[in-house]
Write a protein that holds these residues in place. Structure first.
Motif, PDB file in Angstrom:
ATOM      1  N   ASN A   1       0.879  -1.173   0.000  1.00  0.00           N
ATOM      2  CA  ASN A   1       0.000   0.000   0.000  1.00  0.00           C
ATOM      3  C   ASN A   1       0.914   1.220   0.000  1.00  0.00           C
ATOM      4  O   ASN A   1       1.509   1.562   1.017  1.00  0.00           O
TER       5      ASN A   1
ATOM      6  N   LYS B   1       0.201   4.321  -0.296  1.00  0.00           N
ATOM      7  CA  LYS B   1      -0.348   5.561   0.270  1.00  0.00           C
ATOM      8  C   LYS B   1      -0.019   6.720  -0.688  1.00  0.00           C
ATOM      9  O   LYS B   1       0.036   6.498  -1.885  1.00  0.00           O
TER      10      LYS B   1
ATOM     11  N   HIS C   1      -9.232   1.598   5.116  1.00  0.00           N
ATOM     12  CA  HIS C   1      -7.929   1.760   5.768  1.00  0.00           C
ATOM     13  C   HIS C   1      -8.077   2.723   6.958  1.00  0.00           C
ATOM     14  O   HIS C   1      -8.845   3.675   6.898  1.00  0.00           O
TER      15      HIS C   1
ATOM     16  N   GLU D   1      -6.342   5.075   7.948  1.00  0.00           N
ATOM     17  CA  GLU D   1      -6.103   6.488   7.630  1.00  0.00           C
ATOM     18  C   GLU D   1      -7.353   7.120   7.017  1.00  0.00           C
ATOM     19  O   GLU D   1      -7.621   8.300   7.219  1.00  0.00           O
TER      20      GLU D   1
ATOM     21  N   GLU E   1      -5.177  -4.647  10.700  1.00  0.00           N
ATOM     22  CA  GLU E   1      -4.119  -3.653  10.840  1.00  0.00           C
ATOM     23  C   GLU E   1      -4.313  -2.881  12.140  1.00  0.00           C
ATOM     24  O   GLU E   1      -5.067  -1.888  12.166  1.00  0.00           O
TER      25      GLU E   1
ATOM     26  N   ALA F   1       0.282  -0.034  15.171  1.00  0.00           N
ATOM     27  CA  ALA F   1       1.431  -0.668  14.516  1.00  0.00           C
ATOM     28  C   ALA F   1       1.702  -0.060  13.144  1.00  0.00           C
ATOM     29  O   ALA F   1       2.718  -0.366  12.519  1.00  0.00           O
TER      30      ALA F   1
ATOM     31  N   GLY G   1       3.003   2.301  10.524  1.00  0.00           N
ATOM     32  CA  GLY G   1       3.985   3.365  10.326  1.00  0.00           C
ATOM     33  C   GLY G   1       4.766   3.717  11.583  1.00  0.00           C
ATOM     34  O   GLY G   1       5.459   4.729  11.628  1.00  0.00           O
TER      35      GLY G   1
ATOM     36  N   GLY H   1       0.900  -3.501   9.427  1.00  0.00           N
ATOM     37  CA  GLY H   1       1.397  -2.665  10.513  1.00  0.00           C
ATOM     38  C   GLY H   1       2.862  -2.960  10.731  1.00  0.00           C
ATOM     39  O   GLY H   1       3.205  -3.927  11.406  1.00  0.00           O
ATOM     40  N   SER H   2       3.722  -2.118  10.069  1.00  0.00           N
ATOM     41  CA  SER H   2       5.185  -2.261  10.207  1.00  0.00           C
ATOM     42  C   SER H   2       5.710  -3.634   9.789  1.00  0.00           C
ATOM     43  O   SER H   2       6.680  -4.134  10.376  1.00  0.00           O
ATOM     44  N   VAL H   3       5.078  -4.234   8.780  1.00  0.00           N
ATOM     45  CA  VAL H   3       5.628  -5.482   8.223  1.00  0.00           C
ATOM     46  C   VAL H   3       6.864  -5.126   7.401  1.00  0.00           C
ATOM     47  O   VAL H   3       6.876  -4.125   6.680  1.00  0.00           O
TER      48      VAL H   3
ATOM     49  N   LEU I   1      -0.270  -6.640   4.419  1.00  0.00           N
ATOM     50  CA  LEU I   1      -0.573  -5.384   3.741  1.00  0.00           C
ATOM     51  C   LEU I   1       0.500  -4.427   4.249  1.00  0.00           C
ATOM     52  O   LEU I   1       0.569  -4.130   5.437  1.00  0.00           O
ATOM     53  N   ILE I   2       1.339  -4.001   3.327  1.00  0.00           N
ATOM     54  CA  ILE I   2       2.609  -3.401   3.731  1.00  0.00           C
ATOM     55  C   ILE I   2       2.753  -1.995   3.171  1.00  0.00           C
ATOM     56  O   ILE I   2       2.667  -1.789   1.953  1.00  0.00           O
TER      57      ILE I   2
ATOM     58  N   GLY J   1       5.319   1.209   4.304  1.00  0.00           N
ATOM     59  CA  GLY J   1       6.703   1.678   4.137  1.00  0.00           C
ATOM     60  C   GLY J   1       7.636   0.704   3.437  1.00  0.00           C
ATOM     61  O   GLY J   1       8.346   1.079   2.502  1.00  0.00           O
TER      62      GLY J   1
HETATM   63  P1  PGA Z   1       3.187   0.298   7.368  1.00  0.00           P
HETATM   64  O1  PGA Z   1       1.697   0.578   6.804  1.00  0.00           O
HETATM   65  O2  PGA Z   1       3.626  -1.020   6.805  1.00  0.00           O
HETATM   66  O3  PGA Z   1       4.009   1.451   6.871  1.00  0.00           O
HETATM   67  O4  PGA Z   1       3.070   0.241   8.866  1.00  0.00           O
HETATM   68  C1  PGA Z   1       0.785  -0.470   6.669  1.00  0.00           C
HETATM   69  C2  PGA Z   1      -0.534   0.050   6.162  1.00  0.00           C
HETATM   70  O5  PGA Z   1      -0.943   1.139   6.559  1.00  0.00           O
HETATM   71  O6  PGA Z   1      -1.207  -0.617   5.350  1.00  0.00           O
END
Ligand code: PGA
Length: 256
Positions: free
Chosen positions: A9, A11, A97, A99, A169, A173, A175, A214-216, A234-235, A237
């Motif tokens: 993802n 973003k 999501h 966000e 998610e 966790a 970002g 979440g921070s994978v 679901l990744i 960064g």
């Molecule tokens: P992240 O984001 O891997 O940067 O923590 C995951 C997401 O929001 O889908």
């Protein structure tokens, strides 16, 4: 057999040059790989969907949208409908999501409408759910997850479990660099699958891929995939860098 999904993802990241560079690196990196059950997906921003879709036509790599309107068409400036996305040949669309929930005040009901719009268009929603830190610390994670599932999935017809992907998610966790441990994530994934079995049936629940997000990153993916109810990630960064993305695809290929 469930698909193992490595979904990036992006973003609001990457301009045209950066998207082109990523496509080039990924196309080279995927060449000759036997993916088996592993499905790599990237969700870029709207302007680059068609380009990426063209770039990967005929390959097992899939392109997803990050969101869609719940409306079919009309006077909704700035919005993009699910049928428009589907007309590009897209098969997946992220919905709900955290966000979008936080910054655009999307309720479970709005998200449910989007899930229905995506499914009506023939695409598969990647439906995100997850608790905040306050909710986890308050001991109400299970309740929040079940409320989100009930709210976002009410009246949604699923027959085989292949029409939809779920993504757990935890907001704390995302970002933050602080991922849920394999056990923490597994406990929620187990509950989600139980909910699916109760609401629909066990066969469907066993067919439906549930991703953790979440921070994978490559360093923690193996631990997460080791859990029986975690079917990919679901990744955010860590999906921006082609090398890191390809590494996660390789981990999934070698692991499950
Ligand atoms: P992240 O984001 O891997 O940067 O923590 C995951 C997401 O929001 O889908």
């Amino acid at each position: 057999m469930r698909d193992i999904i490595i979904a990036g993802n992006w973003k609001m990241n990457k301009d045209l040059d950066a998207v082109r560079a990523f496509c080039k690196a990924i196309a080279g990196g995927l060449k000759g790989k036997v993916l088996g059950r592993v499905l790599p997906i990237i969700a870029p921003t709207y302007p680059f969907l068609a380009l990426m879709q063209r770039e990967f036509a005929g390959s097992p790599f899939r392109v997803a949208a990050q969101d869609t309107s719940s409306h079919p068409d009309g006077a909704f400036t700035g919005e993009v409908s699910a049928t428009m996305l589907a007309s590009l040949g897209l098969q997946y669309c992220i919905v709900g999501h955290s966000e979008r929930r936080a910054y655009h005040h999307e309720s479970n009901e709005t998200i449910r409408e989007k899930v229905l719009a995506v499914m009506d268009s023939g695409m598969k929603p990647i439906l995100c759910i997850g608790e905040t830190l306050e909710q986890r610390d308050g001991g109400i994670t299970d309740q929040v997850i079940l409320e989100q599932l009930d709210g976002c999935m009410r009246g949604v017809r699923v027959y085989t479990g292949k029409e939809l992907i779920l993504a757990y998610e935890p907001v704390w966790a995302i970002g933050t660099g602080r991922n849920a441990t394999g056990e923490q994530a597994q406990e929620v994934h187990r509950q989600i699958r139980k909910w699916l079995a109760d609401q629909y049936n066990k066969e469907l629940a066993d067919n439906l891929s549930i991703l953790y997000g979440g921070s994978v990153k490559p360093q923690n993916l193996t631990e997460l995939l080791a859990m029986p109810d975690i079917d990919g990630g679901l990744i955010g960064g860590a999906s921006l860098d082609p090398e890191s993305f390809l590494k996660m695809v390789d981990i999934a290929i070698n692991y499950k």
